[in-house]
Enzyme design. Structure first.
Site, PDB file in Angstrom:
ATOM      1  N   GLY A   1       0.873  -1.172   0.000  1.00 44.26           N
ATOM      2  CA  GLY A   1       0.000   0.000   0.000  1.00 44.26           C
ATOM      3  C   GLY A   1       0.911   1.223   0.000  1.00 44.26           C
ATOM      4  O   GLY A   1       2.083   1.146  -0.385  1.00 44.26           O
ATOM      5  N   LEU A   2       0.391   2.341   0.477  1.00 42.10           N
ATOM      6  CA  LEU A   2       1.233   3.543   0.432  1.00 42.10           C
ATOM      7  C   LEU A   2       2.468   3.409   1.309  1.00 42.10           C
ATOM      8  O   LEU A   2       3.558   3.846   0.922  1.00 42.10           O
ATOM      9  CB  LEU A   2       0.410   4.767   0.822  1.00 42.10           C
ATOM     10  N   ALA A   3       2.324   2.783   2.476  1.00 37.69           N
ATOM     11  CA  ALA A   3       3.490   2.654   3.352  1.00 37.69           C
ATOM     12  C   ALA A   3       4.492   1.665   2.753  1.00 37.69           C
ATOM     13  O   ALA A   3       5.658   2.008   2.507  1.00 37.69           O
ATOM     14  CB  ALA A   3       3.045   2.210   4.746  1.00 37.69           C
ATOM     15  N   GLY A   4       4.038   0.434   2.505  1.00 35.06           N
ATOM     16  CA  GLY A   4       4.945  -0.596   1.993  1.00 35.06           C
ATOM     17  C   GLY A   4       5.461  -0.271   0.600  1.00 35.06           C
ATOM     18  O   GLY A   4       6.641  -0.500   0.296  1.00 35.06           O
TER      19      GLY A   4
ATOM     20  N   HIS B   1     -13.286   2.985  10.759  1.00 29.31           N
ATOM     21  CA  HIS B   1     -12.584   3.523   9.601  1.00 29.31           C
ATOM     22  C   HIS B   1     -11.064   3.366   9.648  1.00 29.31           C
ATOM     23  O   HIS B   1     -10.402   3.301   8.614  1.00 29.31           O
ATOM     24  CB  HIS B   1     -12.940   5.010   9.522  1.00 29.31           C
TER      25      HIS B   1
ATOM     26  N   SER C   1     -16.073  11.249   2.301  1.00 32.01           N
ATOM     27  CA  SER C   1     -14.848  11.872   2.814  1.00 32.01           C
ATOM     28  C   SER C   1     -15.099  13.033   3.778  1.00 32.01           C
ATOM     29  O   SER C   1     -16.035  13.810   3.611  1.00 32.01           O
ATOM     30  CB  SER C   1     -14.030  12.393   1.638  1.00 32.01           C
TER      31      SER C   1
ATOM     32  N   GLU D   1      -0.224   2.202   8.687  1.00 29.73           N
ATOM     33  CA  GLU D   1      -1.302   1.931   9.641  1.00 29.73           C
ATOM     34  C   GLU D   1      -1.007   0.704  10.495  1.00 29.73           C
ATOM     35  O   GLU D   1      -1.598   0.523  11.561  1.00 29.73           O
ATOM     36  CB  GLU D   1      -2.631   1.768   8.874  1.00 29.73           C
TER      37      GLU D   1
ATOM     38  N   HIS E   1     -15.420   6.942  12.031  1.00 32.88           N
ATOM     39  CA  HIS E   1     -15.509   8.134  11.186  1.00 32.88           C
ATOM     40  C   HIS E   1     -16.940   8.644  11.130  1.00 32.88           C
ATOM     41  O   HIS E   1     -17.863   7.864  10.882  1.00 32.88           O
ATOM     42  CB  HIS E   1     -15.014   7.762   9.782  1.00 32.88           C
TER      43      HIS E   1
ATOM     44  N   ARG F   1     -12.732  13.837  14.357  1.00 31.39           N
ATOM     45  CA  ARG F   1     -13.679  12.760  14.057  1.00 31.39           C
ATOM     46  C   ARG F   1     -14.327  12.154  15.302  1.00 31.39           C
ATOM     47  O   ARG F   1     -15.508  11.835  15.294  1.00 31.39           O
ATOM     48  CB  ARG F   1     -12.943  11.663  13.295  1.00 31.39           C
TER      49      ARG F   1
HETATM   50  C1  FAD Z   1     -12.500   4.939   2.459  1.00 28.27           C
HETATM   51  C2  FAD Z   1     -11.255   5.472   3.097  1.00 28.27           C
HETATM   52  C3  FAD Z   1     -10.814   6.741   2.822  1.00 28.27           C
HETATM   53  C4  FAD Z   1      -9.658   7.229   3.399  1.00 28.27           C
HETATM   54  N1  FAD Z   1      -9.255   8.497   3.097  1.00 28.27           N
HETATM   55  C5  FAD Z   1      -8.119   8.964   3.644  1.00 28.27           C
HETATM   56  C6  FAD Z   1      -7.669  10.267   3.319  1.00 28.27           C
HETATM   57  O1  FAD Z   1      -8.278  10.985   2.540  1.00 28.27           O
HETATM   58  N2  FAD Z   1      -6.515  10.694   3.890  1.00 28.27           N
HETATM   59  C7  FAD Z   1      -5.794   9.932   4.745  1.00 28.27           C
HETATM   60  O2  FAD Z   1      -4.750  10.382   5.212  1.00 28.27           O
HETATM   61  N3  FAD Z   1      -6.200   8.679   5.044  1.00 28.27           N
HETATM   62  C8  FAD Z   1      -7.337   8.178   4.520  1.00 28.27           C
HETATM   63  N4  FAD Z   1      -7.740   6.913   4.834  1.00 28.27           N
HETATM   64  C9  FAD Z   1      -6.855   6.045   5.624  1.00 28.27           C
HETATM   65  C10 FAD Z   1      -5.728   5.531   4.733  1.00 28.27           C
HETATM   66  O3  FAD Z   1      -6.239   5.231   3.458  1.00 28.27           O
HETATM   67  C11 FAD Z   1      -5.061   4.280   5.284  1.00 28.27           C
HETATM   68  O4  FAD Z   1      -4.765   4.441   6.626  1.00 28.27           O
HETATM   69  C12 FAD Z   1      -3.746   4.031   4.550  1.00 28.27           C
HETATM   70  O5  FAD Z   1      -3.948   4.032   3.165  1.00 28.27           O
HETATM   71  C13 FAD Z   1      -3.122   2.715   4.980  1.00 28.27           C
HETATM   72  O6  FAD Z   1      -1.997   2.495   4.169  1.00 28.27           O
HETATM   73  P1  FAD Z   1      -1.012   1.290   4.467  1.00 28.27           P
HETATM   74  O7  FAD Z   1      -0.016   1.292   3.376  1.00 28.27           O
HETATM   75  O8  FAD Z   1      -0.530   1.366   5.860  1.00 28.27           O
HETATM   76  O9  FAD Z   1      -1.929  -0.023   4.368  1.00 28.27           O
HETATM   77  P2  FAD Z   1      -2.847  -0.598   3.178  1.00 28.27           P
HETATM   78  O10 FAD Z   1      -3.095   0.367   2.108  1.00 28.27           O
HETATM   79  O11 FAD Z   1      -4.014  -1.211   3.878  1.00 28.27           O
HETATM   80  O12 FAD Z   1      -1.971  -1.732   2.547  1.00 28.27           O
HETATM   81  C14 FAD Z   1      -1.783  -2.964   3.186  1.00 28.27           C
HETATM   82  C15 FAD Z   1      -0.928  -3.820   2.294  1.00 28.27           C
HETATM   83  O13 FAD Z   1      -0.548  -4.969   3.021  1.00 28.27           O
HETATM   84  C16 FAD Z   1      -0.813  -6.136   2.278  1.00 28.27           C
HETATM   85  N5  FAD Z   1      -1.052  -7.197   3.245  1.00 28.27           N
HETATM   86  C17 FAD Z   1      -1.799  -7.168   4.372  1.00 28.27           C
HETATM   87  N6  FAD Z   1      -1.685  -8.330   5.025  1.00 28.27           N
HETATM   88  C18 FAD Z   1      -0.854  -9.104   4.318  1.00 28.27           C
HETATM   89  C19 FAD Z   1      -0.360 -10.411   4.491  1.00 28.27           C
HETATM   90  N7  FAD Z   1      -0.663 -11.174   5.548  1.00 28.27           N
HETATM   91  N8  FAD Z   1       0.457 -10.896   3.533  1.00 28.27           N
HETATM   92  C20 FAD Z   1       0.806 -10.169   2.431  1.00 28.27           C
HETATM   93  N9  FAD Z   1       0.368  -8.905   2.245  1.00 28.27           N
HETATM   94  C21 FAD Z   1      -0.447  -8.397   3.175  1.00 28.27           C
HETATM   95  C22 FAD Z   1      -1.965  -5.787   1.384  1.00 28.27           C
HETATM   96  O14 FAD Z   1      -1.976  -6.630   0.271  1.00 28.27           O
HETATM   97  C23 FAD Z   1      -1.622  -4.334   1.038  1.00 28.27           C
HETATM   98  O15 FAD Z   1      -0.691  -4.316  -0.006  1.00 28.27           O
HETATM   99  C24 FAD Z   1      -8.914   6.419   4.276  1.00 28.27           C
HETATM  100  C25 FAD Z   1      -9.354   5.138   4.571  1.00 28.27           C
HETATM  101  C26 FAD Z   1     -10.532   4.676   4.002  1.00 28.27           C
HETATM  102  C27 FAD Z   1     -11.017   3.335   4.371  1.00 28.27           C
END
Ligand code: FAD
Length: 665
Positions: free
Chosen positions: A42-45, A429, A284, A453, A266, A337
């Protein structure tokens, strides 16, 4: 094990720079000798994988979707914060730091939050350089809007699709490295265990979700960017696949789990429509810039609206209760929120909910249409007193800002939000809790890192809107790539890690046993059956408001449900094939363990703060009542069963910000 957060010494504003100057580096040639596993793209990884590979490390990346582009991050709508002060409205690194700590109800680590605010500005430059199409104003400069809990406009956005655009940026950066062979991308792979060798994270066990094959992968360090666990509640705004498995397996291997009970609910989601539903949709927070939240002032009008004899648009201004503007005049509809969610619950609990279930409030754009429309009419030299024209002009402006969100609402609810106010209600959320990490983003297991996250985050008890994307990208682009080098500097002569070690045998055996147990269980109930029941317990007893009695009941009920799950769950199909139900079962099994720890954490925390509201601890006005004794991060150590988990406390010090009553009045 005592917690050491490894916060650098020195003045707050100098800590990060000084730390970067002090820590070990790995030279470019040696980086080629080092493998790093990044689970989650995702964005972090994704940002971490791209940056680490760009630096020269060999990266093995994993996600369970068919493409990194489908990570839950793509759903992010409203925007990303950064202290650029482009609006000249008084923003600064300190202000963003201050707002984040205050927004989190003084339950986050000062040093991390300051660093986050500091690097926030770099993120925007990085993403613009990648071609992320942030919204621009008439003059071509990057535009900003406001999010809850702040008094400035610092949110950068790309319509209502900010996450998608940012993810495309990170994904293209990753693809460059995939093309160079520096990232080996394993899609449709699910990590099911971490392998610890001599006390250090040295690999993972993953299941190929297409073939069912169990694979061993080794590395010198493992990074988890696996997202949040809000789907423990079953209904949430998360992507259906989001889960806690990676974090939970890491927890069982020694990574402490921090603040599991801190969940964000949320305020602006489409209300639940019935029992058949498996997903909730977010509207949003950016909509609160222009939408006004209200319910009728009088119960007779509520009744008339519910039975369809009165339309909300027919209700006179003086008969409406804009309760956020009434209770919080300084921040109005843009309170944080947790505050907005509780206020909606309070009105609905008092009987003012406007839909059939009594769990909805209005989010109304009528004033914004007229405000923007008048300005447009003025600019264009048109008749400012022609209400129809003015409304139409205003609707165009609103459409430009939030068009896709309005369209989404209409498709789901089958009502036109340009004509009638939207109905919204709070929903799960985001999770502020997660794996405990030190200043270097390392967990309590050496060589195991958590970002985005998945870690317990910089947001304390409540995350401000648009700060999750900021944190995930800060971790991935700007923090981890420095701090991981400090650890890996000791590994330049280690050589490749063998997957033939006994620790890999043991972890793989462990994974296989769980899978065998699930597929051979032959119970009578589906995985969803248990997930739904867990969700109901979580929402009713560990949701927006919690109390001692409910939490004690939840702990017992979740433990009983878990027992029943292992007796009664039925998984059709086999382990050596594509089996969605099997993957889901493993995730729900982990939610059933996490859920118990969640309730236990909420029970121990005898205070109200941010997303954790205990009925017993509130002010006479119904606001959250923090308690000094609970100014700590709870970090839980796994001891065989969730009920036996041991609590460690990271006491939080506030030297650069005065802990005050958290007021938005
Ligand atoms: C509808 C919605 C709208 C949002 N809008 C905003 C916003 O406008 N601004 C804001 O700052 N935040 C927003 N957020 C929050 C934000 O989107 C998330 O907190 C953030 O994108 C999380 O990013 P991440 O990279 O940590 O995890 P994720 O994007 O959840 O990525 C997780 C990754 O881990 C992988 N993964 C998980 N478990 C495993 C496993 N066991 N084995 C292999 N791969 C695995 C998945 O495949 C994925 O690639 C929103 C959230 C939602 C639900």
């Amino acid at each position: 094990m005592a917690l050491d957060s490894k916060i650098p010494q020195g003045p707050l504003a100098d800590k990060w720079t000084k730390h970067k100057n002090d820590i070990n580096l790995v030279n470019p040639a040696n980086k080629r000798l080092i493998d790093i596993i990044v689970v989650g793209t995702g964005l972090a990884g994704g940002s971490a994988a791209a940056t680490l590979a760009e630096l020269g490390y060999n990266v093995k990346a994993f996600c369970f979707q068919d493409s990194p582009r489908r990570a839950h991050s793509i759903a992010a709508q409203g925007g990303i914060n950064a202290a650029k002060n482009y609006q000249g409205d008084g923003d600064s690194t300190y202000r963003l730091f201050y707002d984040t700590v205050k927004g989190g109800d003084y339950r986050s680590r000062e040093s991390n939050v300051y660093r986050l605010a500091e690097v926030s500005a770099n993120i925007i430059d990085q993403c613009v350089a990648q071609g992320v199409p942030f919204a621009r104003d008439y003059g071509g400069l990057l535009d900003n809007r406001s999010f809850g809990g702040v008094l400035v406009s610092r949110t950068f956005y790309a319509k209502g699709q900010t996450g998608q655009q940012l993810l495309l940026g990170a994904y293209s950066a990753m693809n460059r490295q995939i093309g160079r062979g520096k990232i080996k991308m394993h899609t449709r792979h699910e990590m099911l265990d971490v392998v610890i060798v001599d006390g250090k994270a040295r690999g993972i066990i993953a299941r190929n979700l297409v073939t069912g094959e169990i694979e061993r992968h080794s590395a010198h360090a493992v990074v988890l960017g696996t997202g949040g666990y809000g789907n423990a509640f079953y209904l949430s705004t998360y992507a259906m696949g989001s889960n806690v498995t990676a974090a939970w397996k890491a927890h069982k291997r020694g990574a402490y789990f921090a603040n599991p009970c801190y969940t964000q609910i949320h305020p602006t989601c489409i209300p639940v429509s019935g029992d058949h539903q498996s997903k909730l949709t977010l509207m949003s927070e950016s909509l609160r810039n222009d939408g006004r939240i209200w319910v009728p002032k009088h119960l007779k009008d509520v009744e008339a609206i519910r039975n369809g004899s009165l339309k909300p648009t027919e209700l006179a201004e003086e008969d409406r209760d804009y309760y956020l503007e009434r209770r919080y005049p300084a921040f109005g509809n843009l309170v944080p929120r947790d505050v907005a969610s509780r206020a909606a619950k309070e009105r609905c609990d008092a009987g003012y909910g406007v839909n059939k279930t009594g769990e909805a409030v209005y989010l109304d754009f009528a004033s914004a249409f007229m405000r923007y429309g008048k300005e447009q009419a003025h600019v264009k030299g048109l008749d400012e007193n022609d209400d129809t024209l003015v409304r139409k002009l205003g609707q165009e402006i609103v459409k430009n800002k939030y068009g896709n969100l309005f369209q989404m609402y209409e498709k789901i609810v089958d009502q036109n939000p340009y004509e009638t106010p939207m109905m919204i209600y709070p929903a799960v959320h985001y999770t502020m809790g997660g794996i405990w990490v030190d200043y270097n983003l390392m967990t309590t297991v050496p060589g195991l890192y958590a970002i985005g996250e998945a870690n317990f985050s910089d947001h304390g008890a409540n995350r401000l809107g648009a700060s999750a994307l900021m944190q995930g990208l800060a971790d991935g682009y700007f923090v981890l790539p420095y701090t991981i080098g400090d650890y890996l500097a000791d590994d330049i002569r280690t050589g490749p890690i063998s997957t033939d070690l006994k620790e890999f045998d043991e972890a793989e055996k462990n994974v296989n046993e769980t899978i065998d147990k699930l597929v051979n269980n032959n119970g009578s109930k589906s995985v969803d059956h248990f997930h739904k029941r867990l969700g109901k317990i979580m929402w009713n007893k560990c949701g927006m408001a919690r109390n001692e009695k409910d939490l004690k009941e939840a702990i017992t009920e979740i433990a009983e449900l878990r027992e029943e799950f292992w007796k009664e769950v039925k998984i059709p199909g086999n382990a050596d094939e594509y089996n969605e139900e099997l993957a889901k079962a493993g995730r729900v099994a982990d939610f059933l363990e996490l859920g118990e720890l969640f309730a236990k954490d909420a029970l121990v925390r005898e205070e109200s703060a941010g997303g954790h509201f205990r009925d017993e601890y509130q002010t006479p006005e119904g606001e959250a009542m923090r308690r000094k004794e609970f100014q700590f991060v709870s970090a839980w150590e796994f001891k065989g069963e969730p009920k036996d988990a041991v609590l460690h406390k990271e006491e939080l010090e506030y030297e650069n910000i005065k802990v005050k009553e958290r007021s938005y009045k």
